[in-house]
Design an enzyme around this catalytic site. Structure first.
Site, PDB file in Angstrom:
ATOM      1  N   LEU A   1      -2.796  -1.888   2.282  1.00 42.32           N
ATOM      2  CA  LEU A   1      -1.780  -2.776   1.729  1.00 42.32           C
ATOM      3  C   LEU A   1      -1.408  -2.222   0.362  1.00 42.32           C
ATOM      4  CD1 LEU A   1      -3.065  -6.399   2.552  1.00 42.32           C
ATOM      5  CD2 LEU A   1      -1.266  -5.102   3.711  1.00 42.32           C
ATOM      6  N   ASP A   2      -0.131  -2.263   0.039  1.00 43.33           N
ATOM      7  CA  ASP A   2       0.329  -1.716  -1.231  1.00 43.33           C
ATOM      8  C   ASP A   2      -0.294  -2.456  -2.407  1.00 43.33           C
ATOM      9  OD1 ASP A   2       1.939  -0.058   0.252  1.00 43.33           O
ATOM     10  OD2 ASP A   2       3.736  -1.289   0.004  1.00 43.33           O
ATOM     11  N   LEU A   3      -0.246  -1.811  -3.563  1.00 43.68           N
ATOM     12  CA  LEU A   3      -0.760  -2.403  -4.796  1.00 43.68           C
ATOM     13  C   LEU A   3      -0.161  -3.781  -5.043  1.00 43.68           C
ATOM     14  CD1 LEU A   3      -2.485  -1.661  -7.398  1.00 43.68           C
ATOM     15  CD2 LEU A   3      -0.313  -0.990  -8.423  1.00 43.68           C
TER      16      LEU A   3
END
Length: 237
Positions: free
Chosen positions: A101-103
Site C-alpha cells: 500500500l502506498d505511503l
C-alpha cells in the site's frame, strides 16, 4: 505446543502478553476458561481469546493490520522511514507484508510468514479482487463507471483489466468504491488520472475474502480468525 506460544504464533500478541491474557481469564480452551498457564495445546483444541477463535498453524502467523498513513509497506527502508513492521514488532516471527500500500494509502494489509499464501494472493493469474474506498477531486460520472468497466489505458503495454466502480457521492469531491483484480503500480490513482480526476484519499477495504476490521484503529492489528484464514485459503485454491 505451550499455550502462550500458540497464542503468539497466531499473530495475536507476544508471549508475555499471552501470559497476561491467561492470568486475566481472557483465554478459553474448548469453551472452558484456562486456569493452567503451562497448558499444552493438543490437536483438536479450540482456543479462544476474548471470544475470538484463533489458530496457529505449525509456526505460521497471519495478521490483519489497519495500515496508517505515513508508513511504507516494506520490511525495511533505506531512507529510515517507518515501515508497517513497526505495527507488529512485538510478534516473535519473521514476517512480511502481502503486497504493498502506498505511503499515503491506509487500510487493510495482511502480514504473514506464509510465502505460499502470499504468492497465491498476489499472483496475476488468480485475479484476487481488492476493493478500495476513495475520495476523488472531480465529479465522478456514469461515463467513468462505463470506462472503468472496459479497462483503461494507464500508459502501460496493456490496458487495465475491467474494474467495478461504484459512486457513493458525485460532487466536486466524489466518494467512490472501486474493485480491481490486478496490482499495478499506483493503479487506482492512475486509473482516475486516465479519466481526468485526482485521488485525494485512498483506503483498502478488502482483499479476496478478507475484510478490513473497522474496529481496528489505524496502526493496530489482530490475528486472523480460523474462519477468515480458511475462507482466504479456499479462495486461492
Amino acid at each position: 505446543m505451550r499455550i502462550n506460544k500458540y497464542i503468539a504464533q497466531s499473530g495475536l500478541c507476544s508471549r508475555r502478553k499471552a501470559d497476561e491474557l491467561i492470568a486475566n481469564g481472557n483465554v478459553r480452551v474448548n469453551a472452558a476458561v484456562l486456569r493452567e498457564p503451562g497448558y499444552d495445546v493438543q490437536e483438536g483444541d479450540r482456543v479462544e481469546v476474548n471470544g475470538h477463535l484463533i489458530a496457529a498453524e505449525a509456526g505460521s502467523v497471519y495478521v490483519l493490520i489497519n495500515k496508517p498513513l505515513g508508513m511504507v509497506t516494506t520490511v525495511s527502508d533505506d531512507k529510515e522511514r517507518l515501515t508497517v513492521m513497526e505495527v507488529v514488532k512485538d510478534i516473535d516471527a519473521r514476517l512480511f507484508p502481502v503486497g504493498r500500500l502506498d505511503l499515503d494509502t491506509e487500510g487493510l494489509l495482511l502480514i504473514t510468514n506464509d510465502g505460499t499464501l502470499a504468492h497465491e494472493l498476489l499472483s496475476p493469474k488468480k485475479h484476487v479482487t481488492k476493493t478500495y474506498f476513495a475520495k476523488v477531486q472531480g465529479r465522478v460520472t456514469r461515463e467513468d463507471v462505463q470506462r472503468f468497466s472496459l479497462g483503461l489505458d494507464i500508459k502501460e503495454e496493456k490496458p487495465t483489466l475491467p474494474a467495478t466502480l461504484v459512486i457513493e457521492k458525485s460532487d466536486d469531491i466524489s466518494e467512490i468504491r472501486v474493485s480491481i483484480t490486478e496490482g499495478k503500480y499506483h493503479q487506482v490513482k492512475r486509473m482516475f488520472e486516465a479519466v481526468g480526476k485526482q485521488v485525494l484519499f485512498l483506503k483498502r477495504l478488502s482483499m479476496g475474502t478478507l475484510q478490513l476490521d473497522e474496529t481496528l484503529t489505524p496502526g493496530s492489528y489482530r490475528a486472523l480468525t480460523t474462519e477468515e484464514l480458511s475462507a482466504l485459503k479456499n479462495r486461492t485454491i
